[in-house]
Structures are given as structure tokens and as C-alpha cells.
Motif scaffolding. Sequence first.
Motif, PDB file in Angstrom:
ATOM      1  N   PRO A   1       0.813  -1.223   0.272  1.00 32.18           N
ATOM      2  CA  PRO A   1       0.194   0.081   0.179  1.00 32.18           C
ATOM      3  C   PRO A   1       0.710   1.224  -0.006  1.00 32.18           C
ATOM      4  N   PHE A   2       2.075   1.355   0.714  1.00 33.52           N
ATOM      5  CA  PHE A   2       3.007   2.252   0.793  1.00 33.52           C
ATOM      6  C   PHE A   2       3.253   2.713  -0.819  1.00 33.52           C
ATOM      7  N   LEU A   3       3.755   1.743  -1.264  1.00 29.64           N
ATOM      8  CA  LEU A   3       4.409   2.048  -2.837  1.00 29.64           C
ATOM      9  C   LEU A   3       3.258   2.572  -3.747  1.00 29.64           C
ATOM     10  N   ALA A   4       2.121   1.824  -3.633  1.00 32.47           N
ATOM     11  CA  ALA A   4       0.984   2.346  -4.455  1.00 32.47           C
ATOM     12  C   ALA A   4       0.412   3.595  -4.207  1.00 32.47           C
ATOM     13  N   GLY A   5       0.525   3.969  -2.897  1.00 33.33           N
ATOM     14  CA  GLY A   5       0.349   5.595  -2.602  1.00 33.33           C
ATOM     15  C   GLY A   5       1.410   6.480  -3.198  1.00 33.33           C
ATOM     16  N   ILE A   6       2.583   6.082  -3.194  1.00 34.53           N
ATOM     17  CA  ILE A   6       3.743   6.990  -3.809  1.00 34.53           C
ATOM     18  C   ILE A   6       3.185   7.091  -5.217  1.00 34.53           C
ATOM     19  N   ARG A   7       3.144   5.845  -5.862  1.00 32.62           N
ATOM     20  CA  ARG A   7       2.968   5.708  -7.369  1.00 32.62           C
ATOM     21  C   ARG A   7       1.816   6.641  -8.000  1.00 32.62           C
TER      22      ARG A   7
END
Lengths: 245, 449
Positions: B142-148
Motif C-alpha cells: 500500500p505504501f508503494l501504491a500511494g507513492i505511485r
Amino acid sequence: MVPSVEAFEEALSCWRDLADVLSAGLSRVLLYGPSGTGKTYAALHHGVGNNAAERLVCTEDLTSGEITGTWMPVGENRWEWREGPAIRAWRGLGGLGGRLVVDEVDRASGDALSTLLAMTDSPESARWRNPETSEWVRPGPQFSVVMTTNIDDLDDIPLSLRDRFPVSIRIDRPHVSALTSLSEDLRGPALAGSLGPAGRRVSLRSFYAFDELRRHLGSPRAAQLVFGEDGATGVLDALTIGSIT
Amino acid sequence: MSVVHPELVTGRQDGFVNAPWTVKPGSTRRGEASCNLTERILEVPLGIDATSRVVRAHELMHARVSPHVIDHYGALDEMAHRALECAEELRINTLIARLDFDVSLLCDGSEKGGARRIAESDDWPEALCFLMAVLGTGGEKPFLAGIRQVDPSWMPGLRAVRKRALGLMDSLSSAALGATILNDEELPSGYANSTVVLARILTQSMAARPPTTPDELRSFRRSLEPGGRRPPTGRFARLVFDDTVPMSTRPRGAGLRRPRADSSGLTMRYPSRLLTDERKRAFARRSNLHGGIVIIDQSGSMDIDEASLSTLLRRAPDALVVGYSHRPGDHGSTPNAWILADRGSVVTRIPSGNIGNGVDGAVLEWALRHRKNSEPIVWITDGQVTDSHDHPDDRLTVHCAELVRRHRIRLVKELEGAGRSLTCGRTTSRSQLSQFGRLGRKLLEMKTF
């Protein structure tokens, strides 16, 4: 995990205090602290020489008779005075005096407590008359008393009793020699098991039981049996995390 | 309610004294569980659910392997505190995962929103650190998805750091990763060999520009490897003055007398000005020149000696002379600027440089703030302008060139020429600019120079 040198040093400090006090010839010592750390064992065995120590376990029902002695029937219409553990310890081997160990002294009732006060009085003041022979008995020169209690706060012990025991030593962990028969990985935790507050303490006896049981039943089942359903996970997790090597 | 046993977590070899702990109820939400080794306070969720159990295991692992002494004799001074904190989170999560605790449960649902906020506020350093804190756990995706969602251009850089961090952890056995035996710097060796190494990488990557082009990414990846050069940061370091440099007052000369054109006086020295100067300053007035500001680049490529400094101060006894050189990658622990002479006093020993430039623009701006009236400013430079990691940077070079042009800062190659430049009253000519590398080229490109 074998306990570190520092852990041994720490663990030894309270026991070193006890050894110093006893070897210096102090005859009144109070040991207090969490249960399962070997206070009674030490009181019964350290510095007693050839004498067998006399042990008195205090309860609310303890009577004076169980301390100093009681008349016992020995035949038809015959009674004999049987001296109690306190008087036997006064006498010791050859009248020299021995060791009296008073366990869980905080639980003694008022009547028993006053008798204990008399028995643990200073050698100059202490004396007791045998009701059968009318002999005055005094504590032998080598008489010593070690009292033990599981309470953490010395204030819970009657002041008059504490006054007779100028040296009080808090024993908060087992003696390292008591760990030798445990598996290596449990020695460190067993040494520290008594450090926490009452709800988190794990006694040496529990570790012995766990160690024995896990050989046959595996750790999860052994923990469940010894520490209970609720406590098993917490203890096992702590042991697992501590065992990183 | 579960019972947690921090006292049973033993086996440390770094002198940590076993003693009773205080356990406080915490929660499974991020930031609401902690392990304070100094005061022995463990704040953990006490629920019987699986997530609470993993959070407890995480905090107990801190109790088992994290350093308990705050003072480490400066060994950690260079590292960002946040980098150390998050690198340690990764070590702890790696260790508990290896003990079969289900770290996928370490996720409280705030990761995606948190990542979006980080990217929206352009907080690249925090993105790197937070990634380490959630790496391998349920919070990573979820963290990387938020950044992306907000800034996909950060993804290649984040992936590169992720790969390096996982590689570092994988290279160490659990015993090595969790070792608490102290090294020469009084740090637990497991911490020193993993957390500190990763924190060092993180600290330099936090200062770097997020890599976007293939070239930048390649250079960024190389910087993550052992011995790799720090990546470009695209900004100057903060100016840190050395206040400990000893100064002494200097016998004061008269300075340099030079004539100045004036509209009144005793001698008409410039009659031509009656025709060319609208203020008709045809007279000469002698005035003593005492001051000026001299900025000296003392990076590896530049060097100064006491004789040259003395020569300068004979010509301009009231000059303010400042030297600078930044240690690449330093975050403020090493001073990068020092006063060499301050309007009459002079250093007794010239501090040596710290290899890099790193603060060229910052020191020029500092000099402009300390300029009196319109006194001349001379910059002893080789024309190289570098960022805080000592990479030449186009944008920073342009910035310095603009300062030079706008404030008529005079460029000089060697300290020997500074005195003359201070007193000659002329700025650097276009023909001389070619001697000043990138800076000179930028100035030549500026038509109005």
C-alpha cells in the motif's frame, strides 16, 4: 543461550551479600523477594556446617506448640514433652546451637509471632523452660536464624520482628548453581524470570517443569501445561526472540 | 489479555543489565507501540489477536538487539536520526520474520494515505525512510501504491534502495544480524553491520535528488553499492562556520591609497570627464582602500599559504577573508567555512579544506549579506561549483554565475591576485572568464555580463 558474565555477576550479587553476612558470623538474617528463587534452599544449606537446619513453615494456623514443643502421648496415661524445631535449633549438635529457618514469616499469626519473637531474641535475653524437666534452655553459641518471606515490601513485616533482623537481603533471582541442571537455552531466562512484577514472574520451578516436559511433549504443549493457555504464547515468544544466535 | 515477558528476553552481550520492565498498554496502530531500553518501558498491545502478537514480538526484538546506550562517541553523528530509526525497523522486521512471526500483519491501513501525503509534500527523504520501516511487511505494497499514485517518477529510485536494503539483510545470518557483542565503536555488531550500513546509504540517498533519467538512475544505483560515489544532490550544503579558529590582531598598515574621480578637488586629473561624465567628475581625490571581502575556495583543487594571505592583508588590512570547503556528504558535523581575516584580525593557523566545494552559493550569499556599502567582493575560485556531495551541478553553477554577474563579484584564480583585484576597481573581463571552467562558460553565455 548461556547467561553472560554480566548476568552471572548480577545474579551473584545478592547471593554474595548473603554469603558475606553468614561467613561474618551474623546470626540473624531476613531474606525476602519473589518466590522460586531459592531463598529457603539457601537458608537450609548455606553456612550450617554439620548441623541439619530446623525448618518452620509459618501459616495462619501455626501454634506456639509447633514452635517450641508439645506434650505427646507415649503410652497409656503417659505423655512426653517433644521439643519443637526452635528449641532443637537452640540446642543444635552438642548444645552448640544450629540453624532455624522460619519460612514465610509474614503469614505467622499473632500468637505464633510472639513466640517467634521470644525464640529469635538476642542470645543474652532468650531463654525457655522445659515444662517436663524444668530445665532452662538457652540458644547455643552457634545458633542462627534465617527468616524468609515472599513479600516485596519490608514494611509488611512487624517492626518488632524486623528489629531482631538488622540485615535484610532481597533475593531477586536464583543462585546460578541452581541453574546447572537446566538446559542451556533456559538458564538466562530462568535467571531473569523472577525480575518482573508478580503477574509476569516465572519461577525456577516452572522452568524445571517446562524443561522436563518439553523433552517429551515439545515446547508448545509443555508451555501450555506449565504456563497455562494464556501465558504459554507470551513465554514462548520471549524465549524464541531471546534465542537468536 | 496476553502477558508479555520482556524480562525473559535475555542473551544480550553488550552489558545491558537485566532488571524489571514496565509494561504499558499500547495498540497495533503505527507509532503506538514502543520499546524504551534506557528506562525499560515496553508499550505494546496486549490483545490476544495475531496482529498484537507480532507487534509485541517486534518490540521484544528491539529489547533483544537494539542498542541501549545513547552515546556512541560520535560514530553515528553523520547519519540522519530518521535513517537510523527506519533502518533499525527493517533489521527488527527481518529478524522476527526469520523466526516465523507473520510480518504481513504489520499494516494498520494508514500506509497508502501516508505515502500520498509524503509524495504530495515532495518529501523524498521521508519516502525512503518510510519504505525501510514497512519493507517486507504488509504495509509495503500500500505504501508503494500511494507513492505511485502521486509521483511515479520516484519509483525507480525507491526500488533501487529497496533492492540494496534487502540484499544487505540477506547477506547476514540471523546470528550476525542480531549480534550484540560490542565492536570498537561500542556499537552492537549486528546493529553496526546492518542498521548503520543501511542508514549511511539512506542518509546519502535522502540528500540526493530523486533519480529520474536513466543516467541519474545508473549513477544513483552505483552510489548504493559499497564504495560507490555519493549521488548528486542538486543543492548546496548548509553553511557551518568554524568558531574555534584562533584569531589575533594584526599590525595594521595604511592600506592602499588610490585616486578616485570626484566632482570637486584640488587637482583636475581627468579633464576628459568634463565631456564624458554627466556628473563631471574631473578631479582626483585620494582615498585609502582598506577593506573588501575575499572568498577563498579551499577545496582539494585549491590551496592557500600564509605568505599570500599576508600579502593580501598588507594591501587590504580591513578585509574580511573567508575560506570554505565542504566535506562531501557531511551533514553539519564538520565546519565548511571559516573566517581567515576579519577587519583587522587574522587567523594564527589556516584551516585546511575538506576536499569538496559544496557551499559555493551559500558562501557567496553570506558574503553579500556582510558586504559594507559597495565594497568589492573577490572570489578565489577555479570555476568549479559543486553540490553537497561534490558533484558539479549546472543549476547551481548558473545560480552562482547570476550572483557574480548581479553583484559584480570579481573572479580570481589565485590568492596572489586577490589584492590587486580588490584595488583595481574592475570586474573580471570577458577574456579572463575562459579560465574559470563551467562558471566562466555560464558567465560568457550571459550576454549582459
